[in-house]
Motif scaffolding. Structure first.
Motif, PDB file in Angstrom:
ATOM      1  N   PRO A 172       0.809  -1.220   0.000  1.00 32.91           N
ATOM      2  CA  PRO A 172       0.000   0.000   0.000  1.00 32.91           C
ATOM      3  C   PRO A 172       0.845   1.274   0.000  1.00 32.91           C
ATOM      4  O   PRO A 172       1.903   1.320   0.625  1.00 32.91           O
ATOM      5  N   ILE A 173       0.335   2.287  -0.723  1.00 39.36           N
ATOM      6  CA  ILE A 173       1.057   3.559  -0.823  1.00 39.36           C
ATOM      7  C   ILE A 173       0.473   4.586   0.160  1.00 39.36           C
ATOM      8  O   ILE A 173       1.192   5.285   0.834  1.00 39.36           O
ATOM      9  N   GLY A 174      -0.821   4.649   0.240  1.00 39.73           N
ATOM     10  CA  GLY A 174      -1.474   5.691   1.034  1.00 39.73           C
ATOM     11  C   GLY A 174      -1.646   5.331   2.496  1.00 39.73           C
ATOM     12  O   GLY A 174      -0.800   4.656   3.097  1.00 39.73           O
TER      13      GLY A 174
ATOM     14  N   SER B  16       1.123  -4.100   6.095  1.00 38.97           N
ATOM     15  CA  SER B  16       2.482  -4.146   5.531  1.00 38.97           C
ATOM     16  C   SER B  16       2.402  -4.513   4.057  1.00 38.97           C
ATOM     17  O   SER B  16       3.000  -3.851   3.210  1.00 38.97           O
ATOM     18  N   SER B  17       1.698  -5.608   3.775  1.00 38.82           N
ATOM     19  CA  SER B  17       1.574  -6.021   2.373  1.00 38.82           C
ATOM     20  C   SER B  17       0.418  -6.995   2.196  1.00 38.82           C
ATOM     21  O   SER B  17      -0.110  -7.534   3.172  1.00 38.82           O
TER      22      SER B  17
ATOM     23  N   VAL C  53      -5.651 -15.031  -0.628  1.00 37.70           N
ATOM     24  CA  VAL C  53      -5.109 -13.711  -0.329  1.00 37.70           C
ATOM     25  C   VAL C  53      -4.575 -13.716   1.085  1.00 37.70           C
ATOM     26  O   VAL C  53      -5.255 -14.186   2.000  1.00 37.70           O
ATOM     27  N   LYS C  54      -3.339 -13.217   1.248  1.00 36.15           N
ATOM     28  CA  LYS C  54      -2.781 -13.117   2.604  1.00 36.15           C
ATOM     29  C   LYS C  54      -2.544 -11.654   2.914  1.00 36.15           C
ATOM     30  O   LYS C  54      -1.954 -10.934   2.110  1.00 36.15           O
ATOM     31  N   LEU C  55      -2.997 -11.313   4.078  1.00 36.04           N
ATOM     32  CA  LEU C  55      -2.850  -9.926   4.491  1.00 36.04           C
ATOM     33  C   LEU C  55      -1.905  -9.867   5.681  1.00 36.04           C
ATOM     34  O   LEU C  55      -2.152 -10.520   6.691  1.00 36.04           O
ATOM     35  N   PHE C  56      -0.814  -9.128   5.540  1.00 40.39           N
ATOM     36  CA  PHE C  56       0.160  -9.018   6.630  1.00 40.39           C
ATOM     37  C   PHE C  56      -0.010  -7.649   7.284  1.00 40.39           C
ATOM     38  O   PHE C  56       0.221  -6.620   6.644  1.00 40.39           O
ATOM     39  N   LEU C  57      -0.447  -7.675   8.537  1.00 38.19           N
ATOM     40  CA  LEU C  57      -0.710  -6.409   9.236  1.00 38.19           C
ATOM     41  C   LEU C  57       0.524  -5.911   9.975  1.00 38.19           C
ATOM     42  O   LEU C  57       1.427  -6.691  10.281  1.00 38.19           O
TER      43      LEU C  57
END
Lengths: 700, 161
Positions: free
Chosen positions: B119-121, B128-129, B142-146
């Motif tokens: 993410p840019i904004g 994180s990604s 989909v994996k979301l890394f916080l």
């Protein structure tokens, strides 16, 4: 001597070329109408970012609008004159760092003593939330008991999610620039750069105060050029038809041009911001001096042995005395125009009286005596009729105190500005706050914030020293170490990972000192600090000026109010100076015409009352209407003297008629201007000329 | 963070109307994971997410958010409502496959069948990604890394209709 006029003009042009670096011409019309105090205040406000903000709206809330918004934001950020672009409510990285560093001081803090039971209950609630709620929830490892709470800053801006919105129209971008409305060169560059970007997109609307500077100045310059050209063409045609003497015509034009150049040179060098509007108007007044030449020519003064013609001298003196008094008035536009008029009329008088005498101008031969068969009215009838017209005018009179109405009416931009204003719907107005030091400034802001809790200023982000020290002391005395121990024991029992909270509340160990941070990080909220030698300034946005006015450190910068107050003052000044001028004119008139006083007086009172009556019936009267009336009086007095003292009435009437025609051509064309100030002058002069024609024809 | 989950859904739903999905949430604080099952549906001006077992539904229609428990409307607090609305709108972006806007919001790197979105904004303050796994151009996982070391994995089970 026959080349004297050519030599004089060449010398003046050479001088103008040499001094061109020192010639300052301003196109900022509003600066003409503002008081020094207002200008000073607005300058400070400008340094604080006031009126430097550009608003851009992208229509719609769909994905393509968002793409436009993000692309525009990227492109605008690369421009030189742009300091920041805000399209979301999200704080910047620097602001986040500030919140992080000062977190324990900026947040509200629940200082209740926590025991094992209360800690257990809170942790259990969080645990349940995390394991059962369909909405993802987490626990802050630094503050698992939520003792610290950072309140969301209330904003007057509407938003759609995290993006700023302009009501229901679409997304909004607030662009902070370093271009003020008075900085024309910078404004022009940024205006062109921004427009070249915006032109790539449809459904995008933009507004910034400096747009007026660029668009209006281009329009005003074009308008003034057109007016000068039109006026010159009409005047040359009329002069040629009237004088029918090419040599005299060419010398007359040279003399008028020399008078304009000489007055321009002196005025633009003496005044730091001599305005283009004053210049245009001043040049038109110069054309009035043709009446000296016409009077001389039709009375064969150039063939006489007398050095001066008394009537022309009285006329010239009366006019210059009137303009001389007006040049002292504290209204920049009137003083500039009057100063220019004194210079140019004096120069023209000198040339027409002394230089033309040496030119061997051929004698005027009268073709036929003008005789009028129309019924004439007595001076007293005209006088009584004039008084009736004045009474009618006073009854209908309404004065316009909105000075901006005199400027070029850029309808498109005014509509765009109104569109943004009505869509944003904020009731917060800017004020300037001042103090002797930064600490005092913050203190003042907090005093204001206490009185007006909905105000927005740096006080919304930075604590005052007293509360900060109080919080520091409270945190230093709180036993976070014991809290951490109990917390970790209870957390393990509930099912949290061992030692997950080992660093909880460690951020309270090194509490930062109560110092004012680098306030530049809040520039994106349009909050700036400016300091001169002894004073610090910032801006606050408040919703109730009457409550704020109890503080001596608060200055109102409501431009509309400022200018309407200034306009009221101008009307007062104008009334005072007009009385002085009228008194001076009456005295000079009395000494010039003695027994024919009423006859000559009608040349002042009838045109003025005639014009006023028509204006008050149709228009709201503005400053330029009133000023033009004074010019009319100055012109009328010349004719009153000529007509009262004439020995050859037919020749005098001829000179006045031709002079009126040239005045009509010189000033009348101003009625075609799109700048209200110039248009007002044109209308008054046209009506005035008509009324003088009536007088010449019908007064006994 | 609920908005992040909704964001991820969007990657699962391109060119489809309703899906079954499995959501695996790893909590670093608990050192354990939690599993949820649900359906997501798209219609002309909005979408709905239905956690069938929990009988809880989120619906966004013409930018108006409604949350229901047992078919009864339950009000959400302003902050949470704003977050969910914002991210459900992002779902539309992803569903429409608007690469232009996606590229404005993320740095995207693709290696074979995997794409990493950074993410840019403002999302970068929390995420994180995001890792997307595809199988023959269809997103499978989909994996979301916080930022707080939590991870959320969404697995697409099947397309219902």
């Amino acid at each position: 001597m026959k080349y004297a006029n050519y030599i004089i003009l060449t010398l003046l042009l050479g001088l103008a070329f040499l001094l061109k670096e020192h010639i300052n011409i301003s196109t900022n019309l509003l600066s003409l109408f503002a008081s020094e105090e207002s200008i000073k205040k607005l300058n400070i406000a400008s340094k604080l970012g006031y009126s430097k903000e550009m608003l851009i709206a992208v229509k719609g809330f769909d994905n393509s609008s968002k793409t436009k918004l993000l692309e525009l934001s990227k492109k605008l950020n690369k421009l030189d004159g742009i300091k920041s672009v805000q399209s979301t409510l999200t704080p910047s990285k620097k602001q986040l760092d500030y919140y992080k560093k000062n977190y324990p001081l900026l947040t509200s803090f629940n200082d209740e003593i926590q025991n094992a039971q209360s800690i257990r209950e809170k942790l259990q609630n969080s645990y349940n939330e995390m394991t059962t709620n369909i909405f993802y929830s987490n626990i802050d490892k630094n503050d698992p008991l939520k003792l610290f709470n950072l309140e969301r800053k209330k904003t007057s801006l509407s938003h759609k999610g995290e993006y700023l919105a302009l009501g229901g129209y679409g997304y909004l971008m607030r662009v902070s620039t370093d271009v003020s409305a008075s900085d024309i060169s910078k404004a022009k560059i940024l205006y062109e750069e921004v427009n070249s970007i915006l032109n790539e997109y449809s459904d995008v609307v933009a507004f910034a105060p400096f747009f007026y500077t660029v668009e209006n100045s281009t329009k005003i310059k074009a308008d003034v050029k057109w007016i000068i050209l039109l006026s010159s063409i009409v005047l040359i045609l009329i002069y040629y038809i009237l004088i029918k003497n090419i040599r005299l015509l060419s010398h007359t034009l040279l003399a008028l041009f020399s008078s304009m150049v000489s007055a321009t040179l002196v005025s633009t060098m003496l005044y730091p911001n001599f305005n283009v509007l004053s210049l245009a108007f001043g040049m038109s007044i110069t054309a009035v001096s043709i009446d000296y030449l016409l009077h001389y020519y039709f009375h064969n003064f150039y063939q006489d042995k007398s050095i001066v013609d008394k009537n022309v001298l009285y006329g010239f003196l009366t006019t210059t005395v009137a303009f001389g008094i007006f040049s002292l008035i504290p209204i920049p536009i009137i003083s500039q125009i009057s100063f220019f008029a004194v210079l140019s009329l004096s120069f023209a008088y000198f040339l027409f009286t002394f230089i033309f005498k040496k030119l061997n101008i051929s004698e005027y031969r009268q073709d036929a005596v003008i005789s009028s068969k129309s019924k004439k009215l007595s001076s007293s009838t005209f006088f009584i009729f004039s008084l009736m017209l004045i009474s009618f005018s006073i009854y209908n009179l309404s004065l316009d105190n909105n000075i901006r109405n005199l400027d070029y009416q850029n309808t498109k931009l005014i509509n765009t500005e109104n569109f943004f204003k009505s869509s944003i719907k904020t009731n917060l107005k800017p004020v300037i706050i001042q103090a002797k030091s930064k600490d005092e400034l913050m203190n003042n802001l907090h005093l204001l914030h206490y009185e007006l809790p909905s105000s927005f200023s740096l006080a919304s982000f930075v604590q005052d020293k007293k509360s900060c020290e109080k919080r520091r002391k409270l945190l230093q005395n709180y036993d976070f170490s014991n809290l951490n121990t109990i917390l970790n024991i209870e957390a393990s029992k509930i099912g949290f990972r061992d030692s997950y909270f080992k660093d909880a509340y460690s951020f309270t160990k090194d509490i930062p000192k109560c110092k004012i941070p680098n306030l530049e990080i809040f520039n994106s909220y349009n909050l700036y600090i400016y300091n001169d030698k002894s004073t610090y300034y910032t801006m606050a946005f408040i919703d109730d000026m009457s409550k704020a006015s109890i503080f001596s450190f608060v200055s109102d910068i409501d431009v509309k109010k400022m200018f309407s107050q200034q306009a009221d003052k101008m009307y007062d000044d104008l009334a005072l100076y007009s009385s002085l001028v009228i008194t001076a004119v009456f005295i000079l008139l009395f000494f010039s015409v003695k027994t024919k006083f009423l006859y000559a007086l009608n040349y002042i009172i009838f045109p003025s009352s005639f014009v006023l009556a028509i204006l008050s019936a149709i228009y709201t009267i503005n400053l330029m209407h009133l000023f033009s009336l004074i010019i009319l009086i100055a012109i009328g007095i010349d004719y009153g003297i000529y007509m009262s003292n004439t020995s050859k009435k037919s020749n005098t009437i001829l000179a006045i008629r031709y002079s009126l025609l040239s005045t009509f051509a010189g000033f009348g064309v101003l009625a075609f201007s799109s700048i209200v100030a110039l248009q007002s002058i044109g209308i008054v002069i046209i009506l005035g000329v008509i009324s003088i024609f009536i007088l010449i024809r019908s007064q006994k | 963070m609920s908005k992040i989950i909704i964001l991820i859904f969007s990657f699962l739903i391109a060119n489809a109307n309703t899906f079954n999905f499995t959501e695996l949430r790893y909590s670093d604080a608990l050192g354990s994971s939690m599993e949820l099952h649900g359906e997501i549906s798209f219609f002309k001006n909005g979408l709905s997410i239905n956690y069938v077992d929990a009988k809880k539904t989120l619906q966004l229609n013409d930018s108006i958010l409604t949350y229901k428990e047992d078919m009864q409307v339950v009000p959400l607090d302003e902050e949470r409502s704003e977050q969910i609305t914002q991210y459900l709108e992002t779902v539309f972006l992803l569903h429409s496959g608007d690469n232009e806007l996606l590229n404005s919001m993320f740095d995207i790197e693709t290696i074979n069948e995997k794409s990493i979105l950074k993410p840019i904004g403002s999302i970068s303050y929390f995420v994180s990604s995001i890792e997307l796994s595809k199988d023959k151009n269809t997103i499978k996982e989909v994996k979301l890394f916080l930022k707080n070391s939590d991870e959320i994995t969404i697995k697409i089970d099947n397309e219902i209709r």
